[in-house]
Design an enzyme around this catalytic site. Structure first.
Site, mmCIF file in Angstrom:
data_model
loop_
_atom_site.group_PDB
_atom_site.id
_atom_site.type_symbol
_atom_site.label_atom_id
_atom_site.label_comp_id
_atom_site.label_asym_id
_atom_site.label_seq_id
_atom_site.Cartn_x
_atom_site.Cartn_y
_atom_site.Cartn_z
ATOM 1 N N LYS A 205 0.837 -1.214 0.000
ATOM 2 C CA LYS A 205 0.000 0.000 0.000
ATOM 3 C C LYS A 205 0.868 1.260 0.000
ATOM 4 O O LYS A 205 0.648 2.168 -0.794
ATOM 5 C CB LYS A 205 -0.925 0.019 1.238
ATOM 6 C CG LYS A 205 -1.845 -1.198 1.336
ATOM 7 C CD LYS A 205 -2.755 -1.130 2.548
ATOM 8 C CE LYS A 205 -2.051 -1.191 3.894
ATOM 9 N NZ LYS A 205 -1.347 -2.467 4.161
ATOM 10 N N ARG B 261 -9.840 0.032 8.437
ATOM 11 C CA ARG B 261 -9.422 -1.329 8.781
ATOM 12 C C ARG B 261 -10.465 -2.077 9.590
ATOM 13 O O ARG B 261 -10.228 -3.209 9.989
ATOM 14 C CB ARG B 261 -8.155 -1.275 9.617
ATOM 15 C CG ARG B 261 -6.893 -1.315 8.796
ATOM 16 C CD ARG B 261 -5.780 -0.947 9.739
ATOM 17 N NE ARG B 261 -4.569 -1.608 9.457
ATOM 18 C CZ ARG B 261 -3.517 -1.003 8.920
ATOM 19 N NH1 ARG B 261 -3.579 0.253 8.565
ATOM 20 N NH2 ARG B 261 -2.411 -1.658 8.740
ATOM 21 N N ARG C 67 11.881 -5.670 5.070
ATOM 22 C CA ARG C 67 11.666 -4.216 4.975
ATOM 23 C C ARG C 67 12.548 -3.494 5.979
ATOM 24 O O ARG C 67 12.748 -3.930 7.102
ATOM 25 C CB ARG C 67 10.202 -3.863 5.252
ATOM 26 C CG ARG C 67 9.976 -2.344 5.238
ATOM 27 C CD ARG C 67 8.531 -1.956 5.177
ATOM 28 N NE ARG C 67 7.772 -2.457 6.295
ATOM 29 C CZ ARG C 67 6.465 -2.291 6.416
ATOM 30 N NH1 ARG C 67 5.781 -1.666 5.465
ATOM 31 N NH2 ARG C 67 5.829 -2.769 7.464
ATOM 32 N N ARG D 186 11.173 -1.723 11.563
ATOM 33 C CA ARG D 186 9.999 -1.375 12.371
ATOM 34 C C ARG D 186 9.780 -2.463 13.413
ATOM 35 O O ARG D 186 9.924 -3.644 13.119
ATOM 36 C CB ARG D 186 8.758 -1.279 11.464
ATOM 37 C CG ARG D 186 8.467 0.122 11.003
ATOM 38 C CD ARG D 186 7.386 0.211 9.953
ATOM 39 N NE ARG D 186 6.125 -0.454 10.231
ATOM 40 C CZ ARG D 186 5.053 -0.373 9.433
ATOM 41 N NH1 ARG D 186 5.111 0.357 8.324
ATOM 42 N NH2 ARG D 186 3.948 -1.002 9.727
ATOM 43 N N ARG E 85 -0.259 -9.285 13.134
ATOM 44 C CA ARG E 85 -0.907 -8.365 12.193
ATOM 45 C C ARG E 85 -1.698 -9.118 11.129
ATOM 46 O O ARG E 85 -2.788 -8.700 10.744
ATOM 47 C CB ARG E 85 0.149 -7.479 11.526
ATOM 48 C CG ARG E 85 0.677 -6.407 12.458
ATOM 49 C CD ARG E 85 2.041 -5.927 12.018
ATOM 50 N NE ARG E 85 2.007 -5.129 10.812
ATOM 51 C CZ ARG E 85 3.067 -4.914 10.045
ATOM 52 N NH1 ARG E 85 4.227 -5.455 10.344
ATOM 53 N NH2 ARG E 85 2.970 -4.159 8.978
HETATM 54 P P1 AP5 Z 1 4.844 -1.577 1.837
HETATM 55 O O1 AP5 Z 1 4.516 -0.745 0.655
HETATM 56 O O2 AP5 Z 1 5.565 -0.967 2.964
HETATM 57 O O3 AP5 Z 1 3.509 -2.352 2.316
HETATM 58 P P2 AP5 Z 1 2.276 -1.825 3.149
HETATM 59 O O4 AP5 Z 1 1.053 -2.474 2.555
HETATM 60 O O5 AP5 Z 1 2.286 -0.340 3.248
HETATM 61 O O6 AP5 Z 1 2.618 -2.537 4.514
HETATM 62 P P3 AP5 Z 1 2.556 -1.982 6.003
HETATM 63 O O7 AP5 Z 1 3.311 -2.966 6.846
HETATM 64 O O8 AP5 Z 1 2.953 -0.553 6.058
HETATM 65 O O9 AP5 Z 1 1.053 -2.154 6.273
HETATM 66 P P4 AP5 Z 1 0.372 -2.176 7.598
HETATM 67 O O10 AP5 Z 1 -1.000 -2.053 7.097
HETATM 68 O O11 AP5 Z 1 0.600 -3.328 8.482
HETATM 69 O O12 AP5 Z 1 1.068 -0.994 8.408
HETATM 70 P P5 AP5 Z 1 0.638 0.519 8.646
HETATM 71 O O13 AP5 Z 1 1.855 1.331 8.695
HETATM 72 O O14 AP5 Z 1 -0.455 0.902 7.754
HETATM 73 O O15 AP5 Z 1 5.664 -2.861 1.313
HETATM 74 C C1 AP5 Z 1 6.151 -3.811 2.228
HETATM 75 C C2 AP5 Z 1 7.555 -4.250 1.780
HETATM 76 O O16 AP5 Z 1 7.469 -4.904 0.525
HETATM 77 C C3 AP5 Z 1 8.531 -3.083 1.593
HETATM 78 O O17 AP5 Z 1 9.799 -3.503 1.992
HETATM 79 C C4 AP5 Z 1 8.494 -2.825 0.063
HETATM 80 O O18 AP5 Z 1 9.726 -2.290 -0.393
HETATM 81 C C5 AP5 Z 1 8.249 -4.221 -0.474
HETATM 82 N N1 AP5 Z 1 7.451 -4.243 -1.698
HETATM 83 C C6 AP5 Z 1 6.377 -3.465 -1.992
HETATM 84 N N2 AP5 Z 1 5.885 -3.785 -3.220
HETATM 85 C C7 AP5 Z 1 6.670 -4.815 -3.683
HETATM 86 C C8 AP5 Z 1 6.669 -5.584 -4.869
HETATM 87 N N3 AP5 Z 1 5.753 -5.385 -5.842
HETATM 88 N N4 AP5 Z 1 7.607 -6.552 -4.992
HETATM 89 C C9 AP5 Z 1 8.529 -6.769 -4.016
HETATM 90 N N5 AP5 Z 1 8.599 -6.058 -2.863
HETATM 91 C C10 AP5 Z 1 7.664 -5.093 -2.704
HETATM 92 O O19 AP5 Z 1 0.040 0.386 10.128
HETATM 93 C C11 AP5 Z 1 0.893 0.125 11.210
HETATM 94 C C12 AP5 Z 1 0.090 0.024 12.483
HETATM 95 O O20 AP5 Z 1 -0.631 1.265 12.705
HETATM 96 C C13 AP5 Z 1 -1.010 -1.042 12.503
HETATM 97 O O21 AP5 Z 1 -0.501 -2.321 12.840
HETATM 98 C C14 AP5 Z 1 -1.928 -0.472 13.588
HETATM 99 O O22 AP5 Z 1 -1.370 -0.671 14.880
HETATM 100 C C15 AP5 Z 1 -1.895 1.025 13.309
HETATM 101 N N6 AP5 Z 1 -2.926 1.468 12.348
HETATM 102 C C16 AP5 Z 1 -2.734 2.035 11.134
HETATM 103 N N7 AP5 Z 1 -3.898 2.303 10.535
HETATM 104 C C17 AP5 Z 1 -4.858 1.886 11.388
HETATM 105 C C18 AP5 Z 1 -6.279 1.865 11.321
HETATM 106 N N8 AP5 Z 1 -6.947 2.319 10.262
HETATM 107 N N9 AP5 Z 1 -6.966 1.347 12.380
HETATM 108 C C19 AP5 Z 1 -6.316 0.889 13.481
HETATM 109 N N10 AP5 Z 1 -4.964 0.864 13.592
HETATM 110 C C20 AP5 Z 1 -4.241 1.362 12.558
HETATM 111 MG MG MG Z 2 2.584 1.036 4.853
#
Ligand code: AP5
Ligand code: MG
Length: 218
Positions: free
Chosen positions: A13, A87, A125, A154, A165
């Site tokens: 994402k 979410r 990552r 992270r 997660r």
């Molecule tokens: P990346 O693009 O970083 O993936 P992502 O989908 O953004 O993954 P996140 O881990 O950031 O998602 P998340 O939803 O768990 O965390 P968030 O920060 O939103 O890609 C991942 C890796 O793959 C990278 O190394 C990238 O380089 C690689 N990659 C990407 N595309 C690729 C490809 N095509 N091929 C190969 N490699 C690739 O949330 C964190 C925390 O915040 C949550 O756990 C929760 O505690 C809280 N939170 C956030 N939003 C909410 C909400 N709405 N409600 C409640 N809690 C929330």
């Molecule tokens: Mg992210």
């Protein structure tokens, strides 16, 4: 254009949101980034969210909606990509009502990636602790001019938090996908392939848009 980028942790994402910022001139609103920034700044919400973030648990709906709505109010327009929100079905209902009252319905892009690939992506990552930029040790390595001490993992990318997660995603977040499928707003995109390939698939699925403008981020 209003885009919700949906998908499991590690589906890409954040990576794809950055591409859309560059190609479509959208604001990037990542609730994960906003919560991490609040934690770093030790705001009231940041302090409350801290332990949830470390363990990979969902931060309570009211806190996340507050931080998200404040940012939507601030940008005040309809050119954004929302990454990581909603979410839960409750979060989706609040957002739907807000958008209905303001700018209209979004396009919901769901990135589909097999869980086995997800674990590999998240464990490889790394983050630039100064800029928040995200890398992958193999597919998107940090540039050589970034000092090694700035590159960190992270806390929620450690194995036990990743498993947590993914479980929470299945239990609480997957129903959001069905919610948007029922509304007819959902577009499923194969999230496996190179970053450019996935971007091209998203582009092809989005309505045609105007020329890009300078980078905007949350
Ligand atoms: P990346 O693009 O970083 O993936 P992502 O989908 O953004 O993954 P996140 O881990 O950031 O998602 P998340 O939803 O768990 O965390 P968030 O920060 O939103 O890609 C991942 C890796 O793959 C990278 O190394 C990238 O380089 C690689 N990659 C990407 N595309 C690729 C490809 N095509 N091929 C190969 N490699 C690739 O949330 C964190 C925390 O915040 C949550 O756990 C929760 O505690 C809280 N939170 C956030 N939003 C909410 C909400 N709405 N409600 C409640 N809690 C929330
Ligand atoms: Mg992210």
């Amino acid at each position: 254009m209003r885009v919700l980028l949906f998908g499991s942790p590690g589906a890409g994402k954040g990576t794809q949101a950055h591409m859309l910022v560059h190609t479509h001139g959208l604001y990037h609103l990542s609730t994960g980034d906003m919560l991490r920034a609040a934690r770093k700044a030790r705001t009231d919400i940041g302090e409350k969210a801290k332990s949830y973030l470390a363990q990979g648990r969902l931060v309570p709906d009211v806190l996340v909606w507050k931080i998200c709505k404040d940012r939507l109010d601030e940008i005040g327009g309809d050119r954004f990509v929302l990454d990581g929100y909603p979410r839960t079905v409750q979060q989706a209902q609040w957002l739907d009502a807000y958008l209905e009252d303001t700018v209209g319905p979004p396009v919901v892009i769901s990135l589909e990636v097999d869980p086995n690939i997800i674990v590999g992506r998240l464990s490889q990552r790394r983050i630039n602790r100064e800029t928040g930029e995200s890398y992958h040790l193999i597919f998107q390595p940090p540039p050589i001019d970034v000092p090694l001490e700035h590159i960190i993992q992270r806390k929620d990318d450690r194995p036990e938090a990743i498993i947590n997660r993914l479980r929470i995603y299945e239990e609480q977040t997957r129903p959001v996908k069905e919610h948007y499928r029922d509304l007819g707003w959902l577009i499923e995109i194969d999230g496996v392939g190179t970053i450019d390939e996935v971007h091209n698939r998203i582009n092809a699925a989005l309505p045609q848009v105007t020329a890009p403008s300078p980078e905007r981020a949350s």
